[in-house]
Design a protein around this motif. Structure first.
Motif: not given
Length: 85
Positions: A62-71
């Motif tokens: 699935i394209t355009y997936v990210s994780l916001a570091l630090g939440g």
């Protein structure tokens, strides 16, 4: 996700369907990018599950997936810091 893979897959499909519907309707809430975030609280075991969810989306290609570091905690700090805005 760990306890009931079928339920997790159903939730993913519902999320992707809602995203598609929002994009097609031109909603400001609709977008192609999915960004996940945990709590960002040190020692919070729930954040490891967020990493597993993101990994699952990436495995599905699935394209355009990210994780916001630090939440959420880092997002809150950024909003509270006038220099970050």
């Amino acid at each position: 996700m760990l306890e009931n893979q079928a339920e997790f897959n159903q939730s993913v499909e519902a999320l992707l369907a809602a995203q598609k519907q929002a994009i097609e309707s031109g909603s400001l809430a609709g977008g192609q990018h999915l960004c996940f975030m945990g709590s960002g609280v040190a020692g919070d075991d729930n954040d490891k599950y967020v990493n597993m969810v993101v990994a699952n989306f990436l495995q599905r290609k699935i394209t355009y997936v990210s994780l916001a570091l630090g939440g959420y905690e880092r997002l809150r700090q950024s909003v509270d810091d006038p220099e970050m805005i």
